[in-house]
Design an enzyme around this catalytic site. Structure first.
Site, mmCIF file in Angstrom:
data_model
loop_
_atom_site.group_PDB
_atom_site.id
_atom_site.type_symbol
_atom_site.label_atom_id
_atom_site.label_comp_id
_atom_site.label_asym_id
_atom_site.label_seq_id
_atom_site.Cartn_x
_atom_site.Cartn_y
_atom_site.Cartn_z
ATOM 1 N N TYR A 1 0.807 -1.109 -0.048
ATOM 2 C CA TYR A 1 0.074 0.123 0.069
ATOM 3 C C TYR A 1 0.633 1.287 0.008
ATOM 4 O O TYR A 1 0.252 2.248 -0.205
ATOM 5 C CB TYR A 1 -0.817 0.045 1.019
ATOM 6 N N HIS B 1 0.511 -11.550 1.820
ATOM 7 C CA HIS B 1 -0.495 -10.838 1.084
ATOM 8 C C HIS B 1 -1.191 -11.593 -0.104
ATOM 9 O O HIS B 1 -2.364 -11.529 -0.266
ATOM 10 C CB HIS B 1 -0.079 -9.763 0.528
ATOM 11 N N ILE C 1 -12.877 -5.079 7.676
ATOM 12 C CA ILE C 1 -12.140 -3.859 7.679
ATOM 13 C C ILE C 1 -12.345 -2.875 6.301
ATOM 14 O O ILE C 1 -11.905 -2.725 5.266
ATOM 15 C CB ILE C 1 -10.586 -4.238 7.470
ATOM 16 N N SER D 1 -12.526 3.957 4.256
ATOM 17 C CA SER D 1 -13.044 5.036 3.684
ATOM 18 C C SER D 1 -12.304 6.315 4.045
ATOM 19 O O SER D 1 -11.221 6.165 4.840
ATOM 20 C CB SER D 1 -14.441 5.425 4.336
ATOM 21 N N ASN E 1 -19.349 3.814 10.128
ATOM 22 C CA ASN E 1 -18.731 2.261 9.896
ATOM 23 C C ASN E 1 -18.518 1.986 10.984
ATOM 24 O O ASN E 1 -18.644 0.746 11.355
ATOM 25 C CB ASN E 1 -17.763 2.432 8.851
#
Length: 262
Positions: free
Chosen positions: A53, A109, A228, A231, A240
């Site tokens: 990420y 991952h 998970i 936003s 959430n």
């Protein structure tokens, strides 16, 4: 939301993982930092990132600047498949970026592209856990057969398998396979594959005076499936997290399950 009352699931080694986490995929730079800070402020106590990420530094800075104690935030990161053979170097880089001496959960991952690498990578994950660099280790995007291969080779179950999951993807058998193996199911992209206008979700939402998105998240929690949502919008981040004041009935759970198992 009082995080003391947040439901958790216990991983091997008595590691408590909050069932609600904050996803950070595509949340980079200042926006990523702001989103994680907003999430911690809204009561999330579990943040999910990954080497891939490119935001571990922002995530780490937000955790440090949130004023929370490190032990009150559950941190997950992940090993990219192209780092096979460089596991140790990768976790050390993650810890440096995150500004911590351990993560709570480290995941593979994706399964390595060469199946022959699957077990060596898993042994390296276990070694990192045994050295205290990660409190628990697991996998992501693995099939049940791939999980079984690791268990057979090492007698060590992945603590978690993080996969794409939502009501419309609900697979009763896959859910059961995880439970039977003592592997916690963690779902990502809960809204991407959900039709939030589905009459089943809107009807249940109206009954509890919540949104269909909140119903989807609560459905995960009531199944003891970690979820998970991600936003970068503060209002959405807060909504959430606001899912602990209601619960779905057994009948509502069955109706939502049926969206995936008609």
């Amino acid at each position: 939301m009082d995080h003391e009352e947040q439901p958790t699931v216990t991983l091997p080694g008595e590691v408590r993982m909050p069932l609600l986490g904050f996803g950070t995929w595509q949340a980079t730079g200042q926006a990523g930092y702001d989103a994680v800070l907003a999430a911690l402020d809204a009561g999330y106590r579990h943040v999910d990132t990954a080497t891939m990420y490119g935001n571990e530094e922002e995530v780490g800075r937000a955790v440090q600047e949130s004023g929370l104690r490190r032990e009150d935030v559950f941190l997950t990161t992940k090993l990219p498949p192209d780092r096979v053979g460089r596991e140790r170097e990768t976790i050390e880089a993650s810890l440096t970026a995150l500004g911590t001496d351990h993560v709570d959960l480290w995941l593979v991952h994706w399964p390595p592209s060469s199946p022959a690498d699957g077990i060596p990578v898993w042994r390296e994950m276990l070694a990192a856990r045994d050295e205290g660099l990660a409190r628990a280790v697991g996998v992501s995007n693995y099939s049940t057969a791939q999980i079984d291969e690791l268990i057979q080779a090492t007698e060590e179950n992945p603590a978690v398998n993080q996969i794409r999951w939502s009501p419309s993807l609900y697979d009763r058998q896959r859910h059961r396979e995880h439970r039977d193996r003592g592997v916690v199911l963690e779902g990502y992209s809960p809204f991407k594959t959900s039709d939030l206008a589905d009459p089943v979700l809107t009807r249940i939402a109206a009954a509890h005076d919540v949104s269909p998105a909140q119903v989807v998240l609560r459905w995960h929690i009531d199944h003891e499936i970690v979820v998970i949502p991600k936003s970068v919008t503060p209002d959405r981040i807060r909504a959430n997290a606001d899912i602990f004041h209601f619960s779905l009935t057994a009948e509502e759970m069955r109706d939502v399950d049926a969206l995936g198992n008609p």
